[in-house]
Design a protein around this motif. Structure first.
Motif, PDB file in Angstrom:
ATOM      1  N   ILE A   1     -18.337  53.667  14.604  1.00 30.45           N
ATOM      2  CA  ILE A   1     -19.182  54.332  15.359  1.00 30.45           C
ATOM      3  C   ILE A   1     -19.211  55.695  14.623  1.00 30.45           C
ATOM      4  CG2 ILE A   1     -19.683  55.366  17.552  1.00 30.45           C
ATOM      5  CD1 ILE A   1     -18.074  53.101  18.944  1.00 30.45           C
ATOM      6  N   PRO A   2     -20.689  55.893  14.294  1.00 31.39           N
ATOM      7  CA  PRO A   2     -20.637  57.548  13.674  1.00 31.39           C
ATOM      8  C   PRO A   2     -20.163  58.465  14.581  1.00 31.39           C
ATOM      9  CG  PRO A   2     -22.710  56.001  13.214  1.00 31.39           C
ATOM     10  CD  PRO A   2     -21.864  55.268  14.221  1.00 31.39           C
ATOM     11  N   VAL A   3     -19.969  59.534  13.915  1.00 32.79           N
ATOM     12  CA  VAL A   3     -19.428  60.873  14.871  1.00 32.79           C
ATOM     13  C   VAL A   3     -20.929  61.406  15.482  1.00 32.79           C
ATOM     14  CG1 VAL A   3     -18.542  63.088  14.377  1.00 32.79           C
ATOM     15  CG2 VAL A   3     -17.624  61.304  13.111  1.00 32.79           C
ATOM     16  N   GLY A   4     -20.727  61.581  16.631  1.00 35.31           N
ATOM     17  CA  GLY A   4     -21.754  62.354  17.453  1.00 35.31           C
ATOM     18  C   GLY A   4     -22.674  61.143  18.151  1.00 35.31           C
TER      19      GLY A   4
END
Length: 83
Positions: free
Chosen positions: A35-38
């Protein structure tokens, strides 16, 4: 504990142990998405999580093992009091 009950409890415990071992191997083979940061994580991303399902199955098998041990031991305790 009589022989047939002891054999039955042991067989059940071995079966449950094998089941948990297989489930642990399944869980190790499941890939976890990055899951990408942010990024906001929604409940839908976890609703169908196979890892959570496997953990639940492992918990059920462990509880069944404990119950099997308890029931087998309860019968042995009864025999001790009969002496």
């Amino acid at each position: 504990m009589n022989g047939s009950l002891q054999y039955s409890a042991l067989t059940r415990l071995l079966t449950l142990n094998n089941q948990v071992h297989d489930l642990e191997n399944q869980m190790l083979s499941v890939s976890v998405p990055a899951i990408p940061v942010g990024q906001v994580i929604s409940e839908q991303m976890f609703a169908g999580s196979r890892i959570a399902e496997i953990q639940n199955e492992i918990d059920q098998a462990v509880r069944a093992s404990l119950a099997t041990c308890w029931l087998g031991n309860a019968d042995a305790d009864d025999e001790e009091y009969e002496l």
